[in-house]
Design an enzyme around this catalytic site. Structure first.
Site, PDB file in Angstrom:
ATOM      1  N   SER A  71      31.577 -32.984  21.385  1.00 51.14           N
ATOM      2  CA  SER A  71      30.319 -32.460  20.886  1.00 51.14           C
ATOM      3  C   SER A  71      30.556 -31.393  19.822  1.00 51.14           C
ATOM      4  O   SER A  71      31.388 -30.505  19.989  1.00 51.14           O
ATOM      5  CB  SER A  71      29.558 -31.867  22.068  1.00 51.14           C
ATOM      6  OG  SER A  71      28.338 -31.355  21.621  1.00 51.14           O
ATOM      7  N   SER A  72      29.830 -31.509  18.724  1.00 50.85           N
ATOM      8  CA  SER A  72      29.981 -30.513  17.655  1.00 50.85           C
ATOM      9  C   SER A  72      29.272 -29.251  18.126  1.00 50.85           C
ATOM     10  O   SER A  72      28.085 -29.280  18.439  1.00 50.85           O
ATOM     11  CB  SER A  72      29.312 -30.994  16.382  1.00 50.85           C
ATOM     12  OG  SER A  72      29.640 -32.330  16.144  1.00 50.85           O
TER      13      SER A  72
ATOM     14  N   THR B 188      27.928 -37.225  14.355  1.00 57.55           N
ATOM     15  CA  THR B 188      29.198 -36.937  13.698  1.00 57.55           C
ATOM     16  C   THR B 188      29.881 -38.227  13.271  1.00 57.55           C
ATOM     17  O   THR B 188      30.404 -38.333  12.161  1.00 57.55           O
ATOM     18  CB  THR B 188      30.085 -36.128  14.653  1.00 57.55           C
ATOM     19  OG1 THR B 188      29.338 -34.993  15.055  1.00 57.55           O
ATOM     20  CG2 THR B 188      31.367 -35.688  13.995  1.00 57.55           C
TER      21      THR B 188
ATOM     22  N   SER C 292      22.394 -34.543  21.239  1.00 60.31           N
ATOM     23  CA  SER C 292      23.840 -34.456  21.427  1.00 60.31           C
ATOM     24  C   SER C 292      24.380 -35.771  21.991  1.00 60.31           C
ATOM     25  O   SER C 292      23.871 -36.274  22.996  1.00 60.31           O
ATOM     26  CB  SER C 292      24.146 -33.311  22.376  1.00 60.31           C
ATOM     27  OG  SER C 292      25.522 -33.246  22.569  1.00 60.31           O
ATOM     28  N   GLY C 293      25.387 -36.316  21.346  1.00 63.16           N
ATOM     29  CA  GLY C 293      26.004 -37.555  21.823  1.00 63.16           C
ATOM     30  C   GLY C 293      25.349 -38.791  21.243  1.00 63.16           C
ATOM     31  O   GLY C 293      25.688 -39.913  21.602  1.00 63.16           O
TER      32      GLY C 293
ATOM     33  N   GLU D 141      18.856 -29.859  22.155  1.00 67.66           N
ATOM     34  CA  GLU D 141      19.517 -29.696  23.452  1.00 67.66           C
ATOM     35  C   GLU D 141      18.563 -29.172  24.495  1.00 67.66           C
ATOM     36  O   GLU D 141      17.876 -28.182  24.284  1.00 67.66           O
ATOM     37  CB  GLU D 141      20.695 -28.724  23.321  1.00 67.66           C
ATOM     38  CG  GLU D 141      21.913 -29.376  22.726  1.00 67.66           C
ATOM     39  CD  GLU D 141      23.115 -28.449  22.646  1.00 67.66           C
ATOM     40  OE1 GLU D 141      23.007 -27.277  23.038  1.00 67.66           O
ATOM     41  OE2 GLU D 141      24.163 -28.933  22.191  1.00 67.66           O
TER      42      GLU D 141
ATOM     43  N   ASN E 156      28.555 -35.016  25.723  1.00 70.28           N
ATOM     44  CA  ASN E 156      29.387 -35.655  24.699  1.00 70.28           C
ATOM     45  C   ASN E 156      30.803 -35.097  24.802  1.00 70.28           C
ATOM     46  O   ASN E 156      30.993 -33.895  24.847  1.00 70.28           O
ATOM     47  CB  ASN E 156      28.768 -35.328  23.323  1.00 70.28           C
ATOM     48  CG  ASN E 156      29.524 -35.997  22.194  1.00 70.28           C
ATOM     49  OD1 ASN E 156      30.541 -36.656  22.411  1.00 70.28           O
ATOM     50  ND2 ASN E 156      29.019 -35.819  20.991  1.00 70.28           N
TER      51      ASN E 156
ATOM     52  N   GLY F 287      22.489 -31.588  17.789  1.00 73.98           N
ATOM     53  CA  GLY F 287      21.229 -32.237  18.143  1.00 73.98           C
ATOM     54  C   GLY F 287      20.399 -31.349  19.041  1.00 73.98           C
ATOM     55  O   GLY F 287      20.852 -30.320  19.528  1.00 73.98           O
TER      56      GLY F 287
HETATM   57  N1  LIG Z   1      29.024 -46.038  15.602  1.00 76.68           N
HETATM   58  C1  LIG Z   1      29.728 -45.788  16.717  1.00 76.68           C
HETATM   59  N2  LIG Z   1      30.604 -46.710  17.164  1.00 76.68           N
HETATM   60  C2  LIG Z   1      31.337 -46.469  18.268  1.00 76.68           C
HETATM   61  N3  LIG Z   1      31.244 -45.354  19.004  1.00 76.68           N
HETATM   62  C3  LIG Z   1      30.371 -44.401  18.619  1.00 76.68           C
HETATM   63  C4  LIG Z   1      29.597 -44.567  17.451  1.00 76.68           C
HETATM   64  N4  LIG Z   1      28.832 -43.465  17.323  1.00 76.68           N
HETATM   65  C5  LIG Z   1      29.142 -42.643  18.348  1.00 76.68           C
HETATM   66  N5  LIG Z   1      30.056 -43.199  19.134  1.00 76.68           N
HETATM   67  C6  LIG Z   1      30.647 -42.634  20.356  1.00 76.68           C
HETATM   68  O1  LIG Z   1      29.822 -41.621  20.852  1.00 76.68           O
HETATM   69  C7  LIG Z   1      30.488 -40.370  20.909  1.00 76.68           C
HETATM   70  C8  LIG Z   1      29.557 -39.241  20.532  1.00 76.68           C
HETATM   71  O2  LIG Z   1      29.222 -39.326  19.170  1.00 76.68           O
HETATM   72  P1  LIG Z   1      29.112 -38.043  18.238  1.00 76.68           P
HETATM   73  O3  LIG Z   1      30.171 -37.090  18.515  1.00 76.68           O
HETATM   74  O4  LIG Z   1      28.959 -38.553  16.862  1.00 76.68           O
HETATM   75  O5  LIG Z   1      27.770 -37.445  18.744  1.00 76.68           O
HETATM   76  P2  LIG Z   1      26.923 -36.284  18.067  1.00 76.68           P
HETATM   77  O6  LIG Z   1      25.591 -36.864  17.833  1.00 76.68           O
HETATM   78  O7  LIG Z   1      27.664 -35.747  16.926  1.00 76.68           O
HETATM   79  O8  LIG Z   1      26.839 -35.249  19.245  1.00 76.68           O
HETATM   80  P3  LIG Z   1      26.806 -33.660  19.162  1.00 76.68           P
HETATM   81  O9  LIG Z   1      25.486 -33.271  18.763  1.00 76.68           O
HETATM   82  O10 LIG Z   1      27.143 -33.283  20.554  1.00 76.68           O
HETATM   83  O11 LIG Z   1      27.881 -33.295  18.215  1.00 76.68           O
HETATM   84  C9  LIG Z   1      31.640 -40.497  19.981  1.00 76.68           C
HETATM   85  O12 LIG Z   1      32.702 -39.694  20.397  1.00 76.68           O
HETATM   86  C10 LIG Z   1      31.975 -41.985  20.081  1.00 76.68           C
HETATM   87  O13 LIG Z   1      32.781 -42.208  21.210  1.00 76.68           O
HETATM   88 MG   LIG Z   2      28.630 -34.075  16.556  1.00 75.40          MG
END
Ligand SMILES: Nc1ncnc2c1ncn2[C@@H]1O[C@H](COP(=O)(O)OP(=O)(O)OP(=O)(O)O)[C@@H](O)[C@H]1O
Ligand SMILES: [Mg+2]
Length: 1078
Positions: A163-164, A115, A110-111, A392, A160, A390
């Site tokens: 977070s999805s 996404t 997560s994070g 957790e 996050n 992801g």
């Molecule tokens: N390539 C990137 N460039 C800039 N910021 C990023 C990038 N990837 C992620 N982030 C930052 O990190 C945060 C978390 O990313 P994201 O929501 O994609 O995580 P996730 O892996 O989908 O988590 P979860 O499993 O909780 O959904 C985003 O809101 C953004 O602020």
């Molecule tokens: Mg996500």
């Protein structure tokens, strides 16, 4: 000069190594260091073969611009620095050109940026695929489905901020040209427990906060909501605001996105109503109420909220209220109704909220699918993007984490399977011998969870379906019995003694050694959550709602479709959908993005070695590298290899004519690379050791330098030679020009000398001739000139009148005449009236007519005066003559004069003949009376006034008593010498008499009259006609009069006047008489 950089390979200007396969030596430390080094230089992407490892930068990087998209477009995977775009491009092109369905698997905790990565992939594909109005709309709808799903399915967690909380798999469908046609989204298990309760520091789903912050007052009223978060029990308040997130703005974005995706206004409204209803459900509270039978029954504390919910959703209030107090159990033909206690009522309320929300979410996905589904039935190529929650590990891990982690296990499994499979396939394809390598296979953990007989999920289902008392504890007991011996299962109570003394493992928990680490699960709630029960009364109440969306969400509430069979449990549903997903993924060509989270603080620039190391370990990245390197670390198509290294061998440089493979063979032989270091595949060269590759790279770099020197040398030589040739050519040109110039000079000198000599002779001859000719010509000319002059004079004389020179004057005269004529004609029309006192006179039209105009005005005035005069009768003439005389005498001298101008001169004011009183006086005067008037005579001694009749006849001035008409004095006009008066506005005058005359005995007379001007004028005129002498009229404010022997000075002073216009006289002394005038 800016260095121009043209990248042709990943190997150019690499920071660390861009592909971990090339890491030398390969160890965990070097792996982490390489990641760190690259991360510190903002290189967040690194390859492991074709897998992209992405580290979340937690800050915006300038590497996603449209220019970058262009840079990566249609380039080979290894040509540029590692990038998610390179992977997207590879996937898209192999889908379009090789007709292979693709899937992009994004994993990480997560994070870690899954996404974001999925959105980057989608936006890249959208940018490079076809264009056109229709295609653009499809793209826009596909992209805009993201904000909608994120608003409803994402929430802030401690890991996050976005977070999805659901898993998402999206198939994007393309036609044979690679234009997008539409898409299908599948969603996996929304974490619905979040709707009613959130862990500390976390929030509920974004949409709740977005509505409250962003909806207009009007909308809030319609939804019966208040803006204040603290009004709602379901919203956690300690972290209701997220840094850098503006819920209000996001609400607008979401509504806009919904519109683009194709939601109708009434649908959006219904969705918001359901969300509002969920929020308000949390505010319903219950209190216990004892019943006669001793059982507790729950009652709703305050029905207001319930009423509003019912109004909002069109549910009958009594039905819902009953559903919160009773539970009907139907078995076969029997119906049993039991009351709910307070705890059960709360459970029912929360179950309803969770169900409403999660069903709404699934409905949203279905609705979006409806909008974005491909409109054609042609065969489609598919690119799937998987962004699933992801792995957790929380402090308290429950059923949701168990399910999420199970899913991650499956993904890891498929990753291992597919990576190995692909690697193996490539070796077979390339006809290279395959060597087996060891790696951790997590199939055993998957089996622990999903085995149909002994798996944890199977046992949970068994427990849920078993009759009798079922609790979480009985479930744990069962696990302890069956799984105790499993390598990856740990429990305190298990028969296995290993954990009996493990105090870190509470009795109510079990622990699983996942591939990503050990996770301890609280068994509490497992049974409930797996059952996912909603009391039938509630679902029926919902079905009865007068709200089409809510009705559609609870089809099982329809009494006609009552199904006594238990619905499948949450666990088995999830297992089935994961199995389908896995099957689906296995049919596609996989592309991996492995996301790594650099720190736990959501902060940029921080790289926590321990955290990254942990992820690298459980993601099995090192093994991934090893698998990739098993046998051969590096491979490259022959063409590319030859192109890159051909300069290292004389035969292949600069051109190799034969097939690329033999070129590479020649090259490698020449370089004396040991044979065991490489192997020839069908289309690629396989290099066993990265060292060999780096040696090649070093040689290439060196050779490039040598080549640069060579090129420089040749270039310099060429430049000097060219310059020399140019100078030589120039020298010849200059010499020839100079010679030509010198010869020309010499020739010109000789030529000019001969011309001079010639010209002297010719000049002499010519002058002689000229003189003669000139003489002859002069004679001729003289005669001609004389004749011409003569003729000229003659002709001019004759034609003078036609000459142009006269024309000017003629025109001038004519114009003048014309102007004058016009002037006079205009004047004729503009003539002023004939009244002599009319001052009007038309304006002068031309400056040169100024004097004429003035003269004309004067003449006209004289003329009209004459005209005026000509009308006079003799009598009028006389009157005017008198008036004229008066004017000449008094104008500008006597202040009284202007007032007299308008008064006609009557003369005989007193009609003596008509008054019998004056008969005697009439008889005494024989002559014609010129003036008969009453005047005031001033007494000489005291200045007092007495009225007298003043008569003027042709020869005399007579004074008579006013009453009796008796004549007092008679003065012949010849004795009157002078008349004196002041210059002021009074009617006072003195009549001076000739010294020694008969009348002058008492002295001069002083009178005052209202008709002074007339009297003085007539006196003057009569005297003049009688004596032919002008009567002296003195106008002065101080004059002398003769009284008997005294000369008295009459002095006029300004004073107050008591009796109107009559001056008052005062005899001051012998010498002075003061007259006070007004
Ligand atoms: N390539 C990137 N460039 C800039 N910021 C990023 C990038 N990837 C992620 N982030 C930052 O990190 C945060 C978390 O990313 P994201 O929501 O994609 O995580 P996730 O892996 O989908 O988590 P979860 O499993 O909780 O959904 C985003 O809101 C953004 O602020
Ligand atoms: Mg996500």
């Amino acid at each position: 000069m800016a260095k121009m950089e043209v990248k042709t390979s990943l190997l150019d200007n690499m920071i660390g190594v861009g592909d971990m396969v090339l890491l030398e030596p390969l160890s965990e430390d070097s792996f982490i260091n390489n990641l760190k080094k690259r991360f510190d230089h903002s290189e967040i992407y690194t390859y492991i073969g074709s897998v992209v490892v992405s580290i979340n930068p937690y800050r915006p990087l300038p590497i996603y611009s449209p220019e970058k998209v262009e840079e990566y477009r249609n380039r080979n995977f290894y040509e540029l620095s590692p990038h998610i775009f390179a992977l997207s491009d590879e996937a898209y092109r192999s889908l379009r050109d090789q007709d292979k369905d693709q899937c992009i698997l994004i994993t990480g905790e997560s994070g870690a940026g899954k996404t974001e990565a999925s959105k980057l992939v989608m936006s890249y594909v959208a940018a490079v695929c076809g264009k056109g109005a229709e295609v653009n709309q499809v793209k826009e709808q596909l992209l805009q489905s993201n904000p909608v799903l994120e608003a409803f399915g994402n929430a802030k967690t401690v890991r996050n901020d976005n977070s999805s909380r659901f898993g998402k798999y999206m198939d994007i469908e393309f036609d044979f040209k690679g234009d997008p046609l539409g898409g299908v989204i599948s969603n996996y298990l929304l974490e619905k427990s979040r709707v009613v309760k959130q862990p500390r520091g976390e929030r509920n789903f974004h949409i709740f906060y977005q509505i409250l912050s962003g909806a207009s007052e009007d909308l809030l009223n319609k939804l019966k909501l208040e803006r204040d978060f603290s009004r709602y029990n379901y919203l956690s308040l300690d972290s209701s605001r997220v840094n850098g997130v503006d819920d209000a703005v996001n609400f607008r974005t979401v509504r806009n996105a919904m519109q683009i995706v194709g939601f109708m206004d009434h649908e959006t409204q219904s969705i918001l109503e359901v969300v509002a209803a969920v929020l308000k459900l949390g505010n319903i509270e219950f209190k216990p109420e004892s019943r006669v039978n001793g059982l507790d029954e729950s009652k709703i504390k305050d029905k207001n909220e319930l009423k509003e919910i019912c109004e909002l959703t069109g549910i009958d209030q009594s039905v819902l209220e009953r559903a919160f107090s009773f539970r009907t159990v139907e078995a076969k033909q029997e119906k049993v109704s039991t009351t709910l206690n307070v705890a059960q009522a709360y459970y029912a309320r929360d179950a309803l909220a969770k169900n409403l929300y999660s069903r709404l979410f699934s409905w949203l996905v279905t609705r979006i699918n409806e909008s974005i589904k491909a409109q054609t039935k042609v065969r489609k190529k598919v690119m799937g993007v998987l962004d699933i929650y992801g792995f957790e590990i929380f402090e308290d891990n429950s059923f949701e984490q168990f399910i999420i982690n199970y899913c991650n296990e499956k993904l890891q499994q498929i990753f291992i399977e597919l990576t190995l499979k692909e690697e193996q396939e490539e070796y077979i394809r390339e006809d290279i011998e395959w060597t087996h390598i060891e790696y951790f296979n997590n199939a055993i953990i998957c089996d622990l969870i999903e085995n149909n007989q002994t798996g944890i999920l199977a046992m949970l289902d068994e427990e849920c379906l078993r009759p009798g008392t079922v609790t979480d504890d009985t479930f744990l007991e069962k696990l302890n019995q069956i799984c105790a011996t499993h390598q990856h299962f740990e429990s305190r109570m298990s028969k296995c003694s290993r954990f009996l003394n493990d105090t870190s493992l509470p009795h109510s928990c079990f622990r699983i050694q996942h591939y990503a680490g050990k996770v301890m699960y609280q068994v509490e709630g497992f049974v409930d959550k797996n059952n996912d029960l909603l009391y039938r009364d509630l679902s029926q109440a919902m079905w009865k709602a007068n709200h089409s969306l809510i009705k559609a969400l609870f089809p099982e509430g329809n009494p006609a479709k009552i199904n006594l069979k238990r619905p499948p449990t949450a666990g088995s549903q999830f297992k089935a959908s994961v199995a389908t997903l896995m099957k689906n993924l296995q049919t596609k060509n996989p592309n991996y993005i492995r996301c790594i989270k650099p720190n736990d603080k959501k902060a940029a620039h921080i790289f926590s070695d321990a955290l990254v190391c942990h992820q690298v370990r459980y993601l099995g990245l090192l093994e991934n590298v090893r698998v990739r390197r098993a046998g051969y670390a590096f491979r490259q198509p022959y063409e590319l290899c030859l192109e890159r290294y051909k300069m290292l061998c004389k035969q292949t440089w600069p051109h190799w004519r034969g097939p690329a493979r033999s070129g590479v063979e020649v090259l490698f032989n020449e370089l004396e690379i040991p044979e065991e270091e490489y192997s020839f595949g069908r289309s690629k060269i396989f290099i066993r050791n990265p060292r060999t590759l780096f040696k090649l790279e070093d040689l290439r770099k060196q050779r490039l330098e040598d080549l640069a020197t060579l090129i420089q040398k040749i270039y310099r030589g060429w430049k000097c030679h060219t310059r020399f040739l140019l100078m030589k050519r120039s020298q010849i040109v200059i010499a020839s020009w100079y010679r030509r110039y010198a010869q020309q000079k010499k020739y010109q000198k000789i030529k000019s000398s001969s011309i001079v000599v010639q010209s002297y002779i010719r000049g002499w001859k010519a002058r002689k001739l000229l003189r003669e000719l000139k003489h002859q010509k002069r004679c001729k000319e003289a005669a001609t000139t004389i004749a011409a002059y003569w003729h000229g004079t003659q002709v001019r004389r004759e034609y003078r009148k036609f000459f142009r020179a006269n024309a000017g004057r003629k025109i001038y005269e004519f114009t003048l005449q014309k102007i004058m004529q016009k002037y006079f004609l205009e004047m004729k029309n503009k003539m002023p009236s004939l009244s002599p006192i009319d001052k009007n006179w038309p304006a002068r039209p031309y400056l040169f007519l100024d004097s004429t105009h003035k003269e004309l005005k004067r003449i006209f005035h004289l003329w009209r005066c004459k005209k005026y005069r000509d009308q006079f009768t003799d009598q009028q003439k006389l009157i005017y003559e008198e008036k004229l005389e008066a004017s000449e005498l008094f104008k500008d001298k006597k202040a009284l004069y202007p007032a007299s101008v308008g008064q006609p001169f009557h003369g005989a004011y007193l009609e003596i003949s008509k008054n019998p009183k004056y008969k005697k006086l009439k008889d005494a005067v024989e002559e014609k009376i010129i003036i008969a008037e009453v005047v005031n005579k001033i007494n000489r001694a005291n200045g007092k006034c007495a009225s007298r009749i003043f008569l003027l006849t042709k020869n005399n001035v007579l004074l008579a008593d006013q009453k009796s008409g008796h004549i007092k004095s008679e003065v012949p006009l010849g004795d009157v010498t002078k008349v004196s008066m002041s210059s002021q506005n009074d009617g006072f005058f003195a009549v001076h008499l000739k010294e020694g005359s008969g009348a002058a005995g008492k002295g001069d007379f002083l009178f005052s009259s209202d008709h002074l001007i007339e009297m003085a004028t007539k006196l003057y005129r009569t005297t003049l006609s009688q004596t032919k002498q002008k009567l002296n009229i003195e106008i002065s404010d101080e004059f002398l009069v003769q009284f008997r022997q005294d000369k008295v000075c009459v002095k006029f002073i300004q004073g107050n006047q008591k009796n109107g216009n009559i001056p008052t006289c005062k005899r001051k002394n012998n010498r002075l008489l003061e007259v006070a005038v007004p």
